[in-house]
Scaffold this motif. Structure first.
Motif, mmCIF file in Angstrom:
data_model
loop_
_atom_site.group_PDB
_atom_site.id
_atom_site.type_symbol
_atom_site.label_atom_id
_atom_site.label_comp_id
_atom_site.label_asym_id
_atom_site.label_seq_id
_atom_site.Cartn_x
_atom_site.Cartn_y
_atom_site.Cartn_z
ATOM 1 N N SER A 1 30.050 92.652 -5.711
ATOM 2 C CA SER A 1 28.856 92.619 -4.858
ATOM 3 C C SER A 1 27.678 93.240 -5.588
ATOM 4 N N GLY A 2 26.479 92.907 -5.112
ATOM 5 C CA GLY A 2 25.245 93.447 -5.664
ATOM 6 C C GLY A 2 24.319 93.881 -4.555
ATOM 7 N N LEU A 3 23.627 94.976 -4.778
ATOM 8 C CA LEU A 3 22.729 95.512 -3.754
ATOM 9 C C LEU A 3 21.570 96.247 -4.413
ATOM 10 N N ARG B 1 29.682 97.212 7.374
ATOM 11 C CA ARG B 1 29.833 95.994 6.575
ATOM 12 C C ARG B 1 28.478 95.290 6.449
ATOM 13 N N ALA B 2 28.034 95.067 5.223
ATOM 14 C CA ALA B 2 26.720 94.463 4.971
ATOM 15 C C ALA B 2 26.889 93.126 4.266
ATOM 16 N N GLU B 3 26.488 92.057 4.943
ATOM 17 C CA GLU B 3 26.546 90.704 4.392
ATOM 18 C C GLU B 3 25.315 90.451 3.522
ATOM 19 N N PRO B 4 25.354 89.427 2.661
ATOM 20 C CA PRO B 4 24.187 89.107 1.825
ATOM 21 C C PRO B 4 22.935 88.865 2.659
ATOM 22 N N MET C 1 22.269 91.995 -1.890
ATOM 23 C CA MET C 1 21.795 90.824 -2.625
ATOM 24 C C MET C 1 22.876 89.758 -2.761
ATOM 25 N N SER C 2 24.140 90.174 -2.938
ATOM 26 C CA SER C 2 25.234 89.216 -3.105
ATOM 27 C C SER C 2 26.541 89.903 -2.738
ATOM 28 N N GLY C 3 27.516 89.109 -2.317
ATOM 29 C CA GLY C 3 28.798 89.666 -1.950
ATOM 30 C C GLY C 3 28.726 90.478 -0.661
ATOM 31 N N VAL C 4 29.805 91.177 -0.366
ATOM 32 C CA VAL C 4 29.890 91.996 0.838
ATOM 33 C C VAL C 4 30.160 93.436 0.430
ATOM 34 N N THR C 5 29.351 94.351 0.936
ATOM 35 C CA THR C 5 29.502 95.769 0.641
ATOM 36 C C THR C 5 29.642 96.556 1.934
#
Length: 249
Positions: A180-182, A156-159, A146-150
């Motif tokens: 980050s948020g997911l 690596r997962a982008e928004p 949802m936000s940030g990078v996780t």
């Protein structure tokens, strides 16, 4: 946001916001403003209609996700319903917190009604967090950023991206590069074959055709009172047969 009245069958809609507000109306008479970190859960069952719009006074940004959950065959003709839950359970640990949207995570269970074994959780990670979330080995999982990078299991997962994780794990490693948020999504693999067309989840093309006709004729779905404007007309059916499809093609 301005979505006029439209129909659903055979599914649940899960509305989840990080920013902004959505005013929900439906043919049961529900009228509810859904705000960030509140669960708006609509069970279509055999038939429901609803509208979704930004309130007159609303935030500048609308940011969230709406998830569709297919109802299993035994429950897909259940009575329609709407639930709003503003107080959801939260799990915490070093560097993270997680709001349980549906199902259960690490012993915390959402009050939202589910009809199959599933889980949805909104997870916030602090900068530099390195977390191992407990998960169910029989569930398949995905992570929506949802936000940030996780970093999700090393990826690596982008928004706005989703990482599919499959089954067979007992924990999920998450690492944050900045706050980050997911949303963690999971459930037992859904083995039933479905036909999904427009706003309908069914088991056959004939069922889809009948639902479309009944929406067009004003039968079955009821009326969404209070929305100022006409409902959305059903699109034309395709010229090819609508065939059930499953997880394996």
């Amino acid at each position: 946001m301005q979505v006029p009245p439209h129909p659903h069958i055979g599914l649940q809609t899960v509305s989840w916001l990080h920013d902004g507000e959505v005013l929900h109306r439906d043919s049961l008479g529900s009228l509810q403003t859904v705000r960030p970190r509140e669960l708006g859960l609509m069970t279509a069952g055999r038939a429901i209609a609803h509208s979704e719009e930004s309130p007159r006074e609303h935030a500048r940004i609308l940011h969230g996700a709406q998830l569709w959950v297919a109802l299993p065959d035994a429950h897909r003709s259940t009575d329609p319903a709407f639930e709003h839950h503003g107080d959801l359970p939260v799990v915490t640990g070093p560097g993270f917190s997680g709001t349980v949207i549906l199902g259960g995570l690490d012993g915390a269970v959402s009050p939202g009604t589910v009809f199959s074994p599933i889980v949805g959780a909104d997870v916030t990670l602090a900068d530099g967090a390195d977390v191992r979330l407990p998960v169910e080995p029989d569930f398949e999982y995905a992570v929506l950023t949802m936000s940030g990078v996780t970093e999700v299991d090393g990826v690596r997962a982008e928004p706005g991206s989703m990482v599919y994780l499959g089954c067979g794990r007992r924990e999920l490693r998450l690492r944050a590069d900045g706050t980050s948020g997911l949303v963690l999504l999971g459930g037992e693999p859904f083995e039933e074959k479905l036909v999904m067309w427009w706003n309908f989840v069914a088991r056959s093309g004939e069922e889809i055709r009948r639902a479309r006709e009944e929406w067009t004729s004003g039968e079955r779905f009821g009326v969404v009172h209070g929305y100022h404007g006409p409902p959305i007309p059903a699109p034309a059916l395709p010229d090819v047969p609508l065939k059930p499809r499953g997880r394996v093609r």
